[in-house]
Design a protein around this motif. Structure first.
Motif, short mmCIF file in Angstrom:
data_model
loop_
_atom_site.label_atom_id
_atom_site.label_comp_id
_atom_site.label_asym_id
_atom_site.label_seq_id
_atom_site.Cartn_x
_atom_site.Cartn_y
_atom_site.Cartn_z
N ASN A 1 1.19 4.04 -2.74
CA ASN A 1 1.03 5.54 -2.51
C ASN A 1 2.32 6.49 -2.96
O ASN A 1 1.89 7.63 -3.47
CB ASN A 1 0.63 5.66 -0.89
N MET B 1 7.40 8.30 3.57
CA MET B 1 7.02 8.93 2.42
C MET B 1 7.81 9.85 1.81
O MET B 1 8.08 9.79 0.41
CB MET B 1 5.71 9.21 2.62
N PRO C 1 8.96 0.76 3.46
CA PRO C 1 7.65 1.33 3.10
C PRO C 1 6.73 1.46 4.27
O PRO C 1 5.81 0.39 4.55
CB PRO C 1 7.17 0.04 1.95
N ARG D 1 0.76 -1.29 -0.06
CA ARG D 1 -0.12 0.13 -0.08
C ARG D 1 0.84 1.51 0.00
O ARG D 1 0.68 2.15 -0.78
CB ARG D 1 -0.79 0.15 1.16
N ASP D 2 1.93 1.14 0.63
CA ASP D 2 2.84 2.36 1.00
C ASP D 2 3.67 2.70 -0.43
O ASP D 2 3.91 3.62 -0.90
CB ASP D 2 3.88 2.32 2.08
N PRO E 1 4.52 4.81 6.22
CA PRO E 1 4.03 6.27 5.94
C PRO E 1 4.61 7.35 6.29
O PRO E 1 5.04 8.26 5.45
CB PRO E 1 2.64 6.29 6.75
#
Lengths: 192, 531
Positions: free
Chosen positions: B360, B491, B486, B356-357, B488
């Motif tokens: 994103n 990021m 990975p 997911r990260d 958040p």
């Protein structure tokens, strides 16, 4: 004598544990059994079902024919409705009423509940809420099995209860006790 | 004492193979075949069973074990047959020494696959015997039979199953376990060195064996008939699991004779005999209409042969007791119509998953470039194609992310980004990366490393702890190999590195590394239960 059961839910909700318990009881009782499961991609939060067929005769197909299921046991209300075309005219739906919303277009709950309630033989209970109230959050599926027990017919609730104990035995006495209690909560709810 | 166990079709095959005395199972995980190897790993540690890098290496290792005189099983999903095909087809030319069984698990309806190719075509093409069990008991019993057949005919045997058998449980009666074969490597070099001069002789030998394979099918204990006394309007050829769907509809009550086919080549004499007692034949087969075409060739165009091609059965997707029932003239009685308040519920990446990260970050950077293209691959991370990410532009076959990105970059696409999982990278991504390095392709490769083969349930991944070394050895420049975590909170760092490597004119590899939350959770639960 035969019993065709569809177990439904969302990947990760524990329908295969219900199948394992019924399977253990059926095997112990000397019944023939076929149980088609879903493995693979759908287990990542998608819709999952298991066709569970019990019979004293030879069972050929791993899949249940449409219009021939005796019972739908579902961990989720929308998932219970997904397999409606498989239900026979006297068939029962035993379902959790706690929705699992992981899609943006989940149906409007009032309409969903109304459609469920319109079925001739349906029993629903917010099993996740009940499981939490009774400090057994991981045993919602066994509560559901208890609710469905008397509709399984080909096996008695007592036979199923013994299988709950056997299936969880490896996890220790405390977990067996919790799940037996969960089973009884479901069974008593259904008998009310 | 009779021992009876409740087993998945996959588990019945695994136990059948163990009891047939295999010395090794070679496989790459792939739904719906994975549970076979897992069962052997868990229940017969003395059998060699470590996961292979891909289906080709698995097939070759199994052939080597057979060469040495021992019995070997190789398992894969249907598309794995494409990867193994070179070794598979040539193993029919070399022939075998110890018994060799190739298990292909097909996925009609594509429950977890990109196509629904029918592996029986491969067996047909390689000119070897094919077995297709109809139920779990047969799956178990057929393993011993398959190894004996393989050693008798000196050929590999293909066993073909479908998802519904692989992932359905039933009671299975268990026999005694056979001891493994002694070590006895083959001394016939002319069988194994496929120089053209040898290969021609070996191929002639394979052609010559065809009559004996047909003979074996005609007398197979797994090909049998349910006959009717009088001439019938319709007869059925029921292949593999389709036999169950036919029998579920009680053909005896409809005066429909049934020929069950679970061993190929097709038993031609039995088919002619059935045809002569019926006005028409229905071919019920799960997968593609292979047998329907062959039956037409046997009986001629004038004989009415029905099936998926004629349209009485659906042309695609798995058969069901309903679709077969309809073809037999049985009406479906549905007291309840489909419900109104039901929506599709597609699978999704788990909450907390590192992929997911990765998506994103990729989406954030891709937005900055108008024309970024992200080439995906096969694994959990293919789910990045679905909302909310909608991140990938392609997903074709194992390893294609890197090579398609290269081809697109060669054509002028920029940025061309490949996203591939750790296990897929070692399966089929490494060779493509070498191509890209050698041609200094302008691509950015993201090897999303979750330390496992996650989609199939968390099997060991062949390259764990080796990815930086592999990339460097293939010639990716050290300053263009990056490892990130990975999450958040990282990021900014991840997007900065992606941006920087897109701007670099050449091959870069970014390795976001964080353990799959499913396998991590499982390990934590195990640890807790041991305390």
């Amino acid at each position: 004598m035969k019993k065709d059961i569809i177990l439904a839910g969302v990947g990760g909700q524990g329908i295969l544990t219900i199948a394992t318990i019924i399977g253990d009881a059926a095997t112990t009782a000397g019944l023939n059994l076929k149980q088609a499961e879903v493995h693979g991609m759908s287990q990542r939060g998608g819709d999952v079902q298991s066709n569970l067929r019990l019979s004293s005769e030879t069972i050929y197909s791993d899949l249940i024919k449409q219009g021939e299921a005796d019972l739908i046991i579902s961990m989720e209300p929308m998932e219970a409705l997904r397999y409606l075309s498989f239900l026979n005219k006297d068939g029962w739906v035993v379902t959790s009423s706690n929705p699992f919303k992981n899609i943006p277009n989940y149906p409007e709950e009032q309409q969903l509940n109304a459609e469920l309630a319109s079925l001739p033989h349906v029993m629903s209970l917010p099993i996740e809420d009940v499981a939490k109230e009774n400090t057994m959050p991981k045993s919602a599926n066994v509560i559901l099995l208890g609710m469905a027990a008397k509709h399984i017919g080909i096996l008695t609730p007592e036979q199923l209860r013994e299988s709950v104990a056997r299936v969880f035995a490896a996890k220790g006495e405390a977990i067996v006790e919790t799940n037996l209690r969960a089973f009884d909560i479901g069974l008593n709810t259904a008998n009310k | 004492m009779i021992l009876r166990k409740l087993l998945l079709g996959d588990e019945a095959i695994a136990l059948g193979a163990i009891d047939a005395g295999i010395s090794g199972v070679y496989a790459y995980p792939g739904t719906p075949s994975t549970e076979i190897t897992e069962y052997i790993q868990a229940n017969a540690p003395e059998v060699r069973s470590r996961w292979c890098s891909n289906e080709k290496t698995a097939m070759e290792a199994a052939l080597g074990m057979s060469y040495a005189g021992k019995r070997a099983l190789v398992c894969m999903k249907h598309v794995g047959m494409n990867v193994a095909a070179d070794a598979f087809v040539n193993s029919a030319i070399t022939g075998v020494n110890g018994g060799l069984v190739v298990l292909a698990a097909d996925d009609p309806s594509m429950h977890s696959s990109q196509n629904e190719q029918d592996s029986r075509f491969y067996g047909n093409f390689a000119m070897i015997p094919i077995l297709e069990p109809s139920n779990q008991q047969e799956a178990y019993d057929m393993m011993a039979y398959a190894f004996e057949l393989s050693e008798e005919k000196k050929l590999p045997v293909l066993m073909r199953i479908v998802t519904r058998l692989a992932h359905s449980r039933a009671g299975v009666t268990i026999s005694k376990r056979k001891a493994e074969n002694p070590l006895s490597p083959d001394n016939e070099r002319t069988h194994w060195v496929l120089l053209p001069g040898n290969a021609r002789k070996q191929y002639a030998c394979l052609v010559q064996k065809q009559d004996s394979l047909l003979e074996s099918s005609e007398h197979s204990p797994y090909n049998n008939s349910v006959t009717t006394s009088e001439k019938a309007k319709l007869g059925v050829i029921a292949c593999g699991i389709a036999y169950n769907y036919v029998m579920e509809n009680n053909p005896q009550s409809l005066n429909i004779p049934v020929l069950k086919v679970s061993q190929y080549p097709l038993p031609e004499a039995a088919i002619r005999k059935l045809a002569s007692s019926c006005d028409a034949l229905l071919v019920a087969e799960d997968g593609q209409p292979l047998v329907e075409n062959q039956v037409k060739a046997i009986l001629g165009a004038d004989y009415p042969t029905k099936g998926r091609l004629s349209g009485v059965l659906p042309r695609m997707g798995e058969l069901t007791p309903d679709s077969v029932g309809e073809a037999l003239g049985v009406k479906i009685d549905k007291p309840f119509v489909d419900a109104q308040n039901v929506m599709p519920r597609p699978p999704a990446l788990c909450q907390g998953c590192g992929h997911r990260d990765v998506y994103n970050a990729l989406n954030a950077v891709a937005r900055e470039y108008g024309n970024a293209r992200i080439f995906g691959d096969i694994g959990c991370y293919t789910l990045g194609a679905l909302p909310p990410f909608r991140a990938i532009d392609s997903c074709v076959d194992m390893g294609a992310s890197i090579t398609m990105a290269k081809g697109a970059a060669d054509a002028g696409v920029h940025p061309a980004i490949a996203v591939i999982g750790d296990s897929t990278f070692t399966h089929s991504g490494m060779t493509g990366l070498l191509d890209a390095v050698n041609d200094k392709a302008n691509i950015t490769v993201v090897v999303s490393d979750n330390l496992t083969t996650a989609m199939t349930g968390g099997q060991d991944s062949a390259g764990t702890n080796k990815f930086e070394a592999i990339c460097l050895a293939l010639g990716v420049e050290p300053e263009h190999v990056h490892v990130v975590v990975p999450l958040p909170k990282n990021m900014d760092e991840i997007t900065r590195i992606i941006r920087q490597e897109i701007e670099y004119q050449g091959v870069s590899v970014i390795i976001p590394r964080r353990e799959c939350i499913q396998t991590l959770g499982r390990k934590l639960r195990q640890k807790k239960s041991q305390q």
